[in-house]
Design a protein around this motif. Structure first.
Motif, PDB file in Angstrom:
ATOM      1  N   UNK A   1       9.759  -6.071   2.966  1.00 51.75           N
ATOM      2  CA  UNK A   1       9.382  -6.881   4.118  1.00 51.75           C
ATOM      3  C   UNK A   1       8.110  -6.444   4.805  1.00 51.75           C
ATOM      4  N   UNK A   2       7.368  -5.536   4.175  1.00 50.15           N
ATOM      5  CA  UNK A   2       6.144  -5.051   4.824  1.00 50.15           C
ATOM      6  C   UNK A   2       4.941  -5.137   3.882  1.00 50.15           C
ATOM      7  N   UNK A   3       4.651  -6.338   3.360  1.00 51.55           N
ATOM      8  CA  UNK A   3       3.493  -6.485   2.477  1.00 51.55           C
ATOM      9  C   UNK A   3       2.193  -6.551   3.280  1.00 51.55           C
TER      10      UNK A   3
ATOM     11  N   UNK B   1       0.843  -1.189   0.000  1.00 52.24           N
ATOM     12  CA  UNK B   1       0.000   0.000   0.000  1.00 52.24           C
ATOM     13  C   UNK B   1       0.878   1.238   0.000  1.00 52.24           C
ATOM     14  N   UNK B   2       0.558   2.183  -0.889  1.00 48.88           N
ATOM     15  CA  UNK B   2       1.311   3.428  -0.925  1.00 48.88           C
ATOM     16  C   UNK B   2       2.747   3.181  -1.338  1.00 48.88           C
TER      17      UNK B   2
ATOM     18  N   UNK C   1       1.026   5.115   6.128  1.00 49.87           N
ATOM     19  CA  UNK C   1       1.272   4.329   7.340  1.00 49.87           C
ATOM     20  C   UNK C   1       1.221   5.165   8.610  1.00 49.87           C
ATOM     21  N   UNK C   2       1.499   6.476   8.492  1.00 49.38           N
ATOM     22  CA  UNK C   2       1.473   7.364   9.655  1.00 49.38           C
ATOM     23  C   UNK C   2       0.183   8.175   9.674  1.00 49.38           C
TER      24      UNK C   2
END
Length: 444
Positions: free
Chosen positions: A173-175, A167-168, A432-433
């Motif tokens: 490592x962050x799927x 996303x974005x 994410x933030x």
């Protein structure tokens, strides 16, 4: 040094151990070392091998074994050839039912072995039919088995490819699991037909306002199904949408649901492409079959050289990123799926229906690039409108598992009109933030 053909003699209980006379570099010495490390297991295997070898030393017995093996293989081949012949018979449906009654009941492991053997032999039949120039029969036989080994492999690889998304801005490592966060997008049939020169935020606000109108909405899985009042079958669908509205996620979800056997199981093959990938082949030549083989190796391994008898869907995502010269007015006509040419000529003839007229095509694009496809080549135009208001909240509840955090985010979004409008576009919901960003915007 000559090797002894006799078995090593076992020393008498009272005798001293004698040197073996075998070099430490010899094969026998290596085997002894391995046997020493695995004493119990090797002892059993040694006995089995010794007994097998002693049995195979008798030529008459070996001849007998292979005679029975030949009989079993010949029986299997005759039965499978008969079944293949029946499947190519117009009355196959009735005959197959009678054959099913005679099938023996096997446990899962034996059934899997039988299925694997049949699929392997079916490939052999198809390959021989191709060599005999019986392409139509080969394609028809393959079409009788949409759940063949090729289909299993294709679905398995597509599941691996699309089950996780980023996303974005992608972070290694962050799927994200697509099915965990995918939220239904609002899709309408038709288009506004208006040219909107307003500021992008106002365009988004206009799209958001229209999403609650009485336009005909379409579910993702029904993209090729005819709506009420439409008589002509839908072959080619052109889906428009502004940047970040979710067009790519839409095609990925459509493909993943098919690969997971959830929807559209009447489709036998689904081939998703992106124009970014196709741009890299600008200076190369392929046949249509060769292009499919290039991207989907499972079809090549299965020996499939024709798709006329299959129900196939081609997905082309991101027409606005196309760098191929799509000249629909001055391009040669091509009807042979095995003839090589440039990729742009392949695409033009596929879209026009000169190649594989039975196939379904789904093309996505930003509105500004949609006119690259002539209107007469498109059976239905759809538009992705993003999230309606209820779906905005649904997305955040899926994204943030903590209910209190999700409620706070939704409350803050509601309090800012501009932010609430912008979240109509999924890409604005992917930061994410987001909680901190919302808090800062809310303070301003």
């Amino acid at each position: 040094m000559e090797r002894s053909s006799q078995k090593r003699a076992t020393p008498e209980p009272d005798s001293e151990p004698q040197p073996s006379g075998v070099s430490m570099r010899s094969d026998r010495s290596k085997k002894d070392i391995i046997d020493f490390k695995r004493q119990e297991l090797s002892a059993v295997k040694k006995d089995d091998v010794s007994s097998s070898q002693s049995g195979l030393n008798h030529q008459p017995e070996l001849d007998s074994i292979f005679k029975r093996l030949e009989d079993n293989i010949v029986t299997f081949v005759k039965n499978e050839l008969k079944k293949a012949q029946n499947e190519l018979n117009p009355d196959y449906a009735e005959e197959s039912e009678s054959h099913c009654e005679d099938e023996e009941v096997l446990d899962d492991e034996d059934e899997e072995q039988r299925r694997s053997s049949r699929e392997a032999f079916r490939k052999i039949i198809v390959n021989f039919l191709w060599k005999m120039k019986q392409e139509k029969l080969a394609a028809l036989l393959l079409s009788k088995h949409p759940g063949s080994d090729c289909g299993y492999k294709l679905k398995s690889n597509l599941k691996k490819k699309f089950q996780c998304v980023f996303e974005g801005i992608a972070k290694p490592g962050n799927p994200t699991i697509l099915n965990q966060i995918y939220t239904e997008l609002y899709i309408t049939e038709g288009e506004t037909g208006e040219v909107n020169d307003e500021h992008e935020v106002r365009q988004i606000e206009e799209i958001s306002r229209k999403s609650g109108s009485t336009e005909t909405s379409i579910r993702c899985e029904d993209i090729f199904k005819s709506t009420v009042g439409r008589d002509k079958p839908i072959r080619t669908v052109l889906t428009k949408g502004v940047a970040g509205i979710g067009k790519t996620f839409l095609t990925q979800k459509f493909t993943l649901d098919w690969a997971e056997d959830k929807t559209n199981q009447d489709i036998q093959f689904m081939f998703p492409f992106t124009f970014r990938e196709l741009n890299l082949l600008k200076d190369k030549k392929f046949s249509l079959v060769g292009l499919v083989h290039h991207f989907f190796i499972e079809t090549k391994e299965a020996g499939i050289c024709s798709f006329e008898k299959f129900k196939v869907v081609f997905i082309f995502d991101g027409l606005d990123e196309c760098r191929l010269p799509l000249d629909f007015h001055n391009t040669e006509i091509l009807t042979d799926v095995t003839e090589s040419t440039s990729v742009d000529v392949l695409l033009i003839n596929l879209i026009r229906g000169n190649l594989l007229p039975s196939a379904h095509l789904w093309i996505t694009t930003r509105p500004a690039a949609a006119n690259q496809i002539p209107a007469e080549c498109v059976d239905m135009v759809t538009e992705v409108r993003g999230f309606n208001n209820p779906k905005k909240e649904e997305y955040f509840r899926k994204k943030f598992k903590d209910e209190g955090q999700a409620n706070k985010i939704i409350s803050q979004i509601r309090s800012s009109r501009s932010l609430h409008i912008m979240c109509h576009i999924p890409v604005f919901c992917w930061c994410n933030e987001l909680p901190q960003e919302i808090h800062q915007l809310h303070e301003k």
